[in-house]
Design an enzyme around this catalytic site. Structure first.
Site, PDB file in Angstrom:
ATOM      1  N   ALA A 132     -12.651  59.837 -13.537  1.00  0.00           N
ATOM      2  CA  ALA A 132     -11.892  60.558 -14.423  1.00  0.00           C
ATOM      3  C   ALA A 132     -12.124  60.341 -15.840  1.00  0.00           C
ATOM      4  CB  ALA A 132     -10.388  60.192 -14.435  1.00  0.00           C
ATOM      5  N   THR A 133     -13.045  59.243 -16.272  1.00  0.00           N
ATOM      6  CA  THR A 133     -13.626  59.080 -17.576  1.00  0.00           C
ATOM      7  C   THR A 133     -14.499  60.246 -17.760  1.00  0.00           C
ATOM      8  OG1 THR A 133     -12.954  56.819 -17.663  1.00  0.00           O
ATOM      9  CG2 THR A 133     -14.704  57.498 -19.096  1.00  0.00           C
ATOM     10  N   GLN A 240      -3.786  60.423 -13.005  1.00  0.00           N
ATOM     11  CA  GLN A 240      -2.374  59.560 -12.464  1.00  0.00           C
ATOM     12  C   GLN A 240      -1.429  60.762 -11.933  1.00  0.00           C
ATOM     13  OE1 GLN A 240      -1.859  56.564 -12.775  1.00  0.00           O
ATOM     14  NE2 GLN A 240      -3.654  55.848 -14.113  1.00  0.00           N
ATOM     15  N   SER A 260      -9.483  61.469 -10.344  1.00  0.00           N
ATOM     16  CA  SER A 260      -9.989  60.179  -9.971  1.00  0.00           C
ATOM     17  C   SER A 260      -9.888  59.529  -8.631  1.00  0.00           C
ATOM     18  CB  SER A 260      -9.376  58.960 -11.043  1.00  0.00           C
ATOM     19  OG  SER A 260      -9.734  57.684 -10.476  1.00  0.00           O
ATOM     20  N   GLY A 261     -11.058  59.186  -7.892  1.00  0.00           N
ATOM     21  CA  GLY A 261     -10.610  58.615  -6.596  1.00  0.00           C
ATOM     22  C   GLY A 261      -9.764  57.304  -6.307  1.00  0.00           C
ATOM     23  N   HIS A 262     -10.323  56.535  -7.266  1.00  0.00           N
ATOM     24  CA  HIS A 262      -9.190  55.113  -6.692  1.00  0.00           C
ATOM     25  C   HIS A 262      -8.027  55.131  -7.257  1.00  0.00           C
ATOM     26  CE1 HIS A 262      -9.467  53.074 -10.787  1.00  0.00           C
ATOM     27  NE2 HIS A 262     -10.211  54.132 -11.024  1.00  0.00           N
ATOM     28  N   THR A 300     -27.903  62.766  -7.959  1.00  0.00           N
ATOM     29  CA  THR A 300     -27.415  62.807  -6.673  1.00  0.00           C
ATOM     30  C   THR A 300     -25.886  62.421  -6.322  1.00  0.00           C
ATOM     31  OG1 THR A 300     -29.581  62.205  -6.103  1.00  0.00           O
ATOM     32  CG2 THR A 300     -27.858  61.627  -4.495  1.00  0.00           C
ATOM     33  N   CYS A 386      -7.657  49.656 -19.287  1.00  0.00           N
ATOM     34  CA  CYS A 386      -8.729  50.101 -20.202  1.00  0.00           C
ATOM     35  C   CYS A 386      -8.532  49.597 -21.358  1.00  0.00           C
ATOM     36  CB  CYS A 386      -9.081  51.701 -20.263  1.00  0.00           C
ATOM     37  SG  CYS A 386      -9.196  52.379 -18.664  1.00  0.00           S
TER      38      CYS A 386
END
Length: 462
Positions: A132-133, A240, A260-262, A300, A386
């Site tokens: 996301a960043t 979120q 964001s994946g995590h 990639t 963060c």
């Protein structure tokens, strides 16, 4: 190698059993709304959950985990989807001359479809990023710079994630004008103020969907409608929110969305950026390279991570209603248990326009860092991961008007898919115990108990 693969296979099977048991526990707890039956079962689930990690190492004795806004554990079903692309299917998805590339490209495109389906987008509008960043940086800087010859104004809020605020500050150094809108005491923006701030020079409005510290959910559908009527692009940081609350980029008139994946039980190191094609949003890439991802994000695409993100997105869509009921149940249970036992507990942010999995509480007359240290057997935080190294009070809490003492006494409870009833009850009881102990040591608390209004005291400076 065979031993390693054997251990991985054993862990996957164990994880599947654990996940199935967790679903049973959630169903029983949600339907009955009591802890009597699930409590015993959730204890068994927790023992299974923390006994082994992916290396088959024992992990007993680790803290309970209630920091779901910082990150979430990977869903075992996501790992199942990723494993083939970490071992046998290792081709570069951009290699178009042989089967290794074709099979991996097919998996990446399937993942793109899964992410798009979650938010109601077209797969061609999904750009894979590192998280996301990066998505926020591409969206904010990319739009502003592309349209910068004619429009030099960007609007955001004072409570955005740090990467959005820092991206805006970088634009200010390039000569752009940025308006940082204040928020109301409940954390929501004033829509009328937003409308009055938009000018003919405005190219972008960037406002997050769900706040990462206080859980407040902004009215993105109304913001999107306003921006569309004023012909201004609307970007939202939905890290979120995606997978936790229903989102439709077309119905909500969202032009760019960061994912964001995590944060949705997927792998770390991967995310996505939704970029609308009609009406088309133009971006200036922030890095140079081979022109992958429609030329907007060179490099990639990491196929195993993309596959993991896709699987997490599909699971989130399938289980969103179920997860919401479970998270709401646990959040209300935690809040009721704490607030009924302790006075002077303040919930930060709006109680209705919120995602309940993020519960931010201030415990008056207690230092938040002291409480965190006392709760060493529970993984919690006092704000964004963060900025957790800073001892300064949260800028989000300051923005909603929380005084410095209360801001310093805040704790963020992050509840997720795999949180159990037992974990919530244990955390609440420990929190109550340590708050009472710390308050007994506080001279301010003693004065309050005696009926003294601390605001009327003239403190001398030393």
């Amino acid at each position: 190698m065979q031993k390693v693969l054997g251990r991985i296979q054993a862990q996957v099977l164990r994880s599947r059993a654990t996940n199935a048991l967790a679903n049973v526990v959630r169903h029983e707890a949600t339907s009955s709304r009591t802890a009597a039956k699930p409590a015993a079962t959730s204890k068994e689930f927790r023992e299974r959950q923390v006994r082994f990690n992916i290396k088959n190492e024992q992990t007993e004795g680790r803290p309970l985990y209630l920091d779901a806004q910082a990150t979430t554990p990977m869903d075992p079903r996501v790992l199942d989807a990723m494993l083939p692309y970490l071992t046998n299917f290792y081709g570069n998805p951009h290699s178009r001359t042989h089967a290794y590339g074709w099979e991996t490209e097919s998996a990446v495109e399937k993942a793109r479809e899964q992410v798009a389906t979650l938010i109601g987008a077209d797969p061609k509008e999904i750009i894979f990023t590192s998280g996301a960043t990066e998505s926020n940086n591409i969206a904010v800087k990319g739009v502003a710079r592309f349209y910068g010859t004619k429009k030099r104004h960007v609007i955001t809020t004072q409570t955005e994630h740090k990467c959005v605020l820092d991206s805006c500050r970088a634009l200010e150094n390039e000569g752009f004008k940025v308006t940082y809108l204040p928020v109301l005491a409940n954390g929501l923006i004033d829509l009328q103020q937003l409308e009055e701030t938009i000018t003919s020079e405005t190219s972008l409005v960037s406002i997050m969907t769900v706040n990462n510290e206080i859980g407040v959910r902004q009215p993105v559908d109304e913001i999107g409608k306003l921006c569309r009527s004023r012909r201004v692009f609307f970007h939202t940081d939905a890290a979120q929110a995606v997978g936790k609350v229903p989102l439709d980029v077309n119905a909500m008139n969202i032009d760019l969305m960061s994912i964001s994946g995590h944060k949705i039980y997927g792998p770390k190191g991967v995310g996505a950026l939704y970029v609308r094609r009609r009406p088309r949003v133009r971006l200036e890439p922030i890095q140079s390279g081979g022109g992958q991802e429609r030329g907007l994000r060179s490099g990639t695409v990491p196929a195993p991570l993309a596959v993991g993100l896709g699987a997490a997105a599909e699971l989130s869509l399938r289980e969103m209603d179920y997860d919401k009921k479970w998270v709401d149940f646990l959040s209300n249970r935690l809040l009721d248990r704490i607030s009924s036992a302790l006075p002077h507990v303040i919930r930060n942010g709006d109680a209705k326009a919120t995602y309940n999995g993020c519960l931010n509480l201030s415990f008056a007359y207690v230092e938040g860092e002291s409480l965190l240290m006392a709760l060493k057997d529970v993984a919690l935080s006092s704000g964004s991961a963060c900025t957790s190294a800073s001892l300064e009070p949260s800028y989000v809490l300051r923005a909603i008007g929380t005084d410095e003492d209360l801001a310093h006494s805040s704790i963020r409870f992050g509840i997720g898919r795999f949180t159990t009833v037992e974990e919530v009850d244990y955390t609440a009881d420990k929190c109550i115990k340590h708050v009472e102990r710390l308050r007994e040591m506080s001279p301010l608390w003693e004065m309050v108990q005696e009926g003294i209004d601390l605001k009327t005291i003239q403190w001398s400076q030393h």
